[in-house]
Scaffold this motif. Structure first.
Motif, PDB file in Angstrom:
ATOM      1  N   ALA A   1     -10.327   4.088  -6.461  1.00  0.00           N
ATOM      2  CA  ALA A   1     -10.628   5.080  -7.496  1.00  0.00           C
ATOM      3  C   ALA A   1      -9.442   6.039  -7.686  1.00  0.00           C
ATOM      4  CB  ALA A   1     -11.890   5.852  -7.125  1.00  0.00           C
ATOM      5  N   LEU A   2      -8.834   6.448  -6.594  1.00  0.00           N
ATOM      6  CA  LEU A   2      -7.672   7.332  -6.669  1.00  0.00           C
ATOM      7  C   LEU A   2      -6.519   6.649  -7.405  1.00  0.00           C
ATOM      8  CD1 LEU A   2      -6.341  10.033  -5.712  1.00  0.00           C
ATOM      9  CD2 LEU A   2      -5.692   8.816  -3.631  1.00  0.00           C
ATOM     10  N   LEU A   3      -6.272   5.395  -7.075  1.00  0.00           N
ATOM     11  CA  LEU A   3      -5.185   4.655  -7.711  1.00  0.00           C
ATOM     12  C   LEU A   3      -5.495   4.312  -9.166  1.00  0.00           C
ATOM     13  CD1 LEU A   3      -4.162   2.328  -4.764  1.00  0.00           C
ATOM     14  CD2 LEU A   3      -2.956   4.365  -5.598  1.00  0.00           C
ATOM     15  N   GLU A   4      -6.761   4.114  -9.487  1.00  0.00           N
ATOM     16  CA  GLU A   4      -7.126   3.857 -10.880  1.00  0.00           C
ATOM     17  C   GLU A   4      -6.832   5.093 -11.729  1.00  0.00           C
ATOM     18  OE1 GLU A   4     -10.819   2.093 -13.498  1.00  0.00           O
ATOM     19  OE2 GLU A   4     -11.304   3.214 -11.680  1.00  0.00           O
ATOM     20  N   ARG A   5      -7.204   6.269 -11.227  1.00  0.00           N
ATOM     21  CA  ARG A   5      -6.909   7.500 -11.968  1.00  0.00           C
ATOM     22  C   ARG A   5      -5.392   7.678 -12.119  1.00  0.00           C
ATOM     23  NH1 ARG A   5     -11.111   9.198  -8.543  1.00  0.00           N
ATOM     24  NH2 ARG A   5      -9.632  10.254  -7.159  1.00  0.00           N
ATOM     25  N   ARG A   6      -4.648   7.398 -11.065  1.00  0.00           N
ATOM     26  CA  ARG A   6      -3.185   7.508 -11.092  1.00  0.00           C
ATOM     27  C   ARG A   6      -2.590   6.570 -12.144  1.00  0.00           C
ATOM     28  NH1 ARG A   6       0.502   4.515  -7.396  1.00  0.00           N
ATOM     29  NH2 ARG A   6       2.478   5.622  -7.239  1.00  0.00           N
ATOM     30  N   ALA A   7      -3.087   5.339 -12.206  1.00  0.00           N
ATOM     31  CA  ALA A   7      -2.589   4.370 -13.180  1.00  0.00           C
ATOM     32  C   ALA A   7      -2.936   4.797 -14.610  1.00  0.00           C
ATOM     33  CB  ALA A   7      -3.143   2.979 -12.882  1.00  0.00           C
TER      34      ALA A   7
ATOM     35  N   ALA B   1       0.524   5.191   2.583  1.00  0.00           N
ATOM     36  CA  ALA B   1       1.013   3.827   2.377  1.00  0.00           C
ATOM     37  C   ALA B   1       1.227   3.512   0.900  1.00  0.00           C
ATOM     38  CB  ALA B   1       0.040   2.819   2.985  1.00  0.00           C
ATOM     39  N   CYS B   2       0.586   4.257   0.012  1.00  0.00           N
ATOM     40  CA  CYS B   2       0.681   3.985  -1.423  1.00  0.00           C
ATOM     41  C   CYS B   2       1.770   4.788  -2.127  1.00  0.00           C
ATOM     42  CB  CYS B   2      -0.659   4.271  -2.091  1.00  0.00           C
ATOM     43  SG  CYS B   2      -1.972   3.166  -1.555  1.00  0.00           S
ATOM     44  N   ILE B   3       2.303   5.797  -1.476  1.00  0.00           N
ATOM     45  CA  ILE B   3       3.324   6.631  -2.103  1.00  0.00           C
ATOM     46  C   ILE B   3       4.539   5.776  -2.452  1.00  0.00           C
ATOM     47  CG2 ILE B   3       4.949   8.541  -1.696  1.00  0.00           C
ATOM     48  CD1 ILE B   3       2.679   9.860  -0.025  1.00  0.00           C
ATOM     49  N   GLY B   4       4.953   5.870  -3.698  1.00  0.00           N
ATOM     50  CA  GLY B   4       6.106   5.121  -4.185  1.00  0.00           C
ATOM     51  C   GLY B   4       5.775   3.768  -4.776  1.00  0.00           C
ATOM     52  N   MET B   5       4.560   3.296  -4.577  1.00  0.00           N
ATOM     53  CA  MET B   5       4.187   1.985  -5.115  1.00  0.00           C
ATOM     54  C   MET B   5       3.963   2.084  -6.626  1.00  0.00           C
ATOM     55  SD  MET B   5       4.215  -0.135  -2.612  1.00  0.00           S
ATOM     56  CE  MET B   5       3.388  -1.540  -3.357  1.00  0.00           C
ATOM     57  N   ASP B   6       4.296   1.023  -7.330  1.00  0.00           N
ATOM     58  CA  ASP B   6       4.041   0.949  -8.759  1.00  0.00           C
ATOM     59  C   ASP B   6       2.556   1.214  -9.020  1.00  0.00           C
ATOM     60  OD1 ASP B   6       4.928  -0.119 -11.564  1.00  0.00           O
ATOM     61  OD2 ASP B   6       3.062  -1.184 -11.059  1.00  0.00           O
ATOM     62  N   THR B   7       2.261   1.946 -10.075  1.00  0.00           N
ATOM     63  CA  THR B   7       0.876   2.373 -10.311  1.00  0.00           C
ATOM     64  C   THR B   7      -0.082   1.200 -10.489  1.00  0.00           C
ATOM     65  OG1 THR B   7       1.322   2.664 -12.682  1.00  0.00           O
ATOM     66  CG2 THR B   7       1.545   4.601 -11.269  1.00  0.00           C
TER      67      THR B   7
END
Length: 159
Positions: A103-109, A32-38
């Motif tokens: 946590a995954l999205l924080e690292r990605r950002a 669901a998060c693929i392609g979303m702004d970081t």
């Protein structure tokens, strides 16, 4: 345009979405998060996790926040997608899965920020949403909603 010379910010999400050792719920969340702004994805998940945690803790602000998230027709359906992917599975599991995703999205950002600061090219993120606002019916919720068993019971892992 050759995209092979650009960093793929969705790589960690792609891997999580396909990992056989991840739960189906976490694979759904990653997809669901693929392609979303970081930053948008990170802050949206953090806000949703915080609201669910507050509801679980009995904080009335949590109910108001969750109702505002689920009833907001001025933004895309991303947070609703995440919430309803986990709804009814048990609040502890929901909070664990949202904390994992956060946590995954924080690292990605953070990676995105470092790459930007260094001038490294990244693959364009293509939003999975075709509209910036909700598309379809959005519920109207009462902050005094009834909390069903998923807010205090957990699923027996053995069935």
């Amino acid at each position: 345009m050759d995209l092979l010379d650009r960093f793929d910010l969705d790589l960690s999400l792609d891997e999580a979405a396909l990992a056989p050792d991840q739960s189906p719920a976490r694979r759904m969340l990653a997809n669901a998060c693929i392609g979303m702004d970081t930053l948008d994805a990170f802050y949206a998940v953090a806000e949703l996790r915080q609201a669910a945690a507050w509801v679980h803790d009995g904080d009335p602000a949590g109910r108001r926040k969750l109702v505002a998230i689920l009833g907001n027709d001025a933004v895309d359906d991303f947070q609703r997608c995440l919430y309803y992917a986990l709804a009814g599975r048990g609040i502890v599991a929901m909070l664990d899965d949202l904390a994992w995703l956060e946590a995954l999205l924080e690292r990605r950002a953070k990676v995105a920020g470092r790459l930007h600061a260094r001038g490294v090219r990244v693959r364009p993120l293509v939003s999975p949403y075709v509209a910036a606002e909700a598309d379809g019916p959005v519920g109207v919720f009462d902050p005094d909603f009834a909390q069903g068993p998923s807010w205090w019971l957990e699923r027996d892992p053995l069935g």
